[in-house]
Enzyme design. Structure first.
Site, PDB file in Angstrom:
ATOM      1  N   GLU A   1       9.606   0.950  11.274  1.00 41.89           N
ATOM      2  CA  GLU A   1      10.481   2.115  11.400  1.00 41.89           C
ATOM      3  C   GLU A   1       9.566   3.315  11.577  1.00 41.89           C
ATOM      4  O   GLU A   1       8.891   3.748  10.639  1.00 41.89           O
ATOM      5  CB  GLU A   1      11.360   2.305  10.168  1.00 41.89           C
ATOM      6  CG  GLU A   1      12.346   3.454  10.334  1.00 41.89           C
ATOM      7  CD  GLU A   1      12.592   4.231   9.067  1.00 41.89           C
ATOM      8  OE1 GLU A   1      12.633   5.481   9.145  1.00 41.89           O
ATOM      9  OE2 GLU A   1      12.732   3.601   8.002  1.00 41.89           O
TER      10      GLU A   1
ATOM     11  N   LYS B   1       0.862  -1.180   0.000  1.00 44.11           N
ATOM     12  CA  LYS B   1       0.000   0.000   0.000  1.00 44.11           C
ATOM     13  C   LYS B   1       0.898   1.228   0.000  1.00 44.11           C
ATOM     14  O   LYS B   1       1.416   1.633   1.031  1.00 44.11           O
ATOM     15  CB  LYS B   1      -0.922   0.047   1.217  1.00 44.11           C
ATOM     16  CG  LYS B   1      -1.988   1.165   1.087  1.00 44.11           C
ATOM     17  CD  LYS B   1      -2.459   1.674   2.432  1.00 44.11           C
ATOM     18  CE  LYS B   1      -1.461   2.598   3.091  1.00 44.11           C
ATOM     19  NZ  LYS B   1      -1.197   3.844   2.309  1.00 44.11           N
TER      20      LYS B   1
END
Length: 519
Positions: A292, A215
């Site tokens: 992250e 996505k």
């Protein structure tokens, strides 16, 4: 528009007609993107990719994508939802059955072809990035090289996913450990590095034998779609790479990508707030997760530093991508003896910047990604000034079309400002004076984030002390060159879980122990 695919049930006349329609629509699509100035417009798709087919949203809804430097529409992408996401996950699941059983050498060869195609088309890939992200063409070319390096690195890692033999205390038994791909991987990426944040995850997943659903952000989808097209050309089988695009339905799509039982791993780069939500969703089925998240990076200049080197590092680290990077300096601490000199030299360098459309010659810095980003940077600057900071240069948005904010240097930024507490994600260098090593270590670590940290010093004892004392996952000592495919990239505290790059292929594999008895 939807590209047509031939059906085995069609008559010969029907197949000829379908083929002609396919060619006609391909020509129309190429013509519609010719205005982007690409050498090969066929790299750009305005559809999602599911099971090897380019598809529209079933609702027919679309999302407009804009150039942040001009606010002109570049094109549209499908507004997909849960149904398309489930289709993509199903396609990835079907493809995993065969892709996971291919040899490491076979995957290596395909990834190396993928890498070669990225290098071959570097000019077009860079131009796409500049058009949708705003970064300068030079920076975009640099990102493409960085992005391609992950594909090359993980191609090489694919053939090094070693297991081990463990000596058994039982005489007629043997202990063996093997590594196997985890399965379908959901990849959710940000807009600031529209190519590299995909390949850092995709390269590892494909090398391990996993299949993927990606996505991309609605601001920068065309880079992702171009990568998928090159993957197809390199020989990546249908269903191994799937792309779902969305904006309004992002919450539903992300939830499906995190909670669907067929997905075995979720990997995300983005804000800490979103990371926490995705982590919670993925926990519902105890999936492997790599995150992250946001940073609040300290940049420290000690009085024994090479000031020229420190200024150069600050320019590269703070203003790369117009300050829109997760590891750029957010808080700059300078020891009092060299504070005035550093501030003066930094301001002089920033004054030479040329801000504008990244496609134009001589431009050093482009726009921010959207209006919300401009508003946040302005809010941080105004808050700092109200609390006592001084503007040495910049300090306001630039009056021209597009989402531009003047590169800014602030001095005497006090504690308790938004800049100290939040990641600015913009072109603002916030300088704060300090006196002692102990004081600055405390200031640097006074944050929930822990992604990266930098410092400049020529005292070898101090170099070791500070590097070990900073509460971050990555440290740059007299350098800001952290972005490498070969290193373990990631943070601690609320900046993330797991590592990417380096031996990050392990994040996409399960470790299986096998005991062979009765020998």
């Amino acid at each position: 528009m939807r590209l047509l695919h031939r059906s085995p049930r069609l008559t010969l006349a029907g197949r000829i007609h379908a083929t002609q329609n396919h060619l006609n629509l391909s020509l129309v699509r190429a013509a519609s993107f010719a205005s982007l100035g690409l050498r090969e417009p066929s790299l750009v798709y305005n559809q999602g990719l599911i099971g090897g087919k380019w598809v529209d949203a079933k609702s027919g809804a679309t999302i407009s994508v804009f150039n942040p430097a001009t606010r002109e529409e570049l094109g549209t992408i499908p507004e997909m939802g849960i149904e398309e996401t489930k289709d993509a996950i199903d396609a990835a699941g079907e493809a995993f059955v065969t892709w996971s059983k291919t040899t490491a050498k076979h995957r290596h060869d395909i990834l190396m072809k993928f890498y070669s195609l990225m290098k071959e088309h570097e000019n077009d890939l860079a131009r796409i990035m500049t058009l949708e992200n705003g970064k300068t063409l030079a920076e975009a070319k640099g990102e493409n090289a960085y992005s391609a390096s992950f594909i090359e690195w993980f191609a090489e890692e694919a053939v090094r996913t070693y297991g081990e033999h463990i000596p058994s205390p039982i005489s007629n038994s043997r202990n063996v450990v093997i590594k196997q791909p985890v399965g379908v991987v959901s990849i959710l990426t940000p807009w600031n590095f529209p190519s590299a944040m995909i390949t850092r995850k995709l390269g590892a997943a494909l090398a391990a034998g996993c299949t993927t659903v990606i996505k991309p952000p609605p601001e920068t989808p065309f880079s992702a779609l171009a990568l998928a097209e090159l993957g197809k050309r390199a020989g990546v089988p249908d269903g191994v790479i799937n792309i779902v695009t969305t904006q309004k339905n992002v919450n539903d799509v992300a939830k499906e990508m995190c909670e669907n039982n067929s997905v075995k791993k979720v990997t995300f780069t983005g804000s800490t707030a979103v990371a926490k939500l995705l982590y919670k969703m993925a926990a519902s089925t105890i999936k492997k997760v790599s995150i992250e998240a946001g940073g609040n990076t300290p940049f420290i200049v000690f009085d024994d530093a090479d000031i020229d080197q420190a200024v150069e590092g600050a320019i590269l680290c703070k203003f790369r991508g117009t300050g829109q990077t997760c590891i750029c300096a957010n808080r700059i601490y300078v020891q009092s003896n060299v504070y005035a000199e550093f501030a003066s030299r930094l301001t002089e360098r920033v004054a030479a910047f040329k801000v504008g459309n990244g496609l134009e010659a001589g431009i050093t810095h482009g726009p921010l990604i959207h209006e919300r980003a401009v508003e946040k940077v302005a809010r941080h600057v105004n808050d700092a000034v109200q609390k006592g900071a001084q503007i040495l240069i910049g300090g306001s948005r630039i009056d021209r079309p597009g989402t531009f904010f003047a590169p800014t240097v602030l001095s005497d930024v006090p504690s308790g400002t938004l800049i100290n507490d939040e990641e600015t994600f913009g072109p603002v260098a916030a300088l704060t004076k300090f006196e002692t090593e102990e004081e600055v270590i405390k200031l640097a670590n006074d944050t929930k984030a822990g992604l990266a940290g930098y410092f400049y010093s020529r005292d070898v004892g101090r170099v070791w002390r500070v590097a070990e004392a900073l509460e971050v996952g990555m440290v740059g000592s007299n350098t800001v060159a952290l972005s490498q495919a070969v290193i373990p990239f990631g943070g601690i505290k609320e900046s993330g879980i797991g590592r990417e790059g380096g031996h990050g292929i392990e994040e996409y594999m399960n470790t299986k122990f096998i005991a062979f008895g009765g020998l």
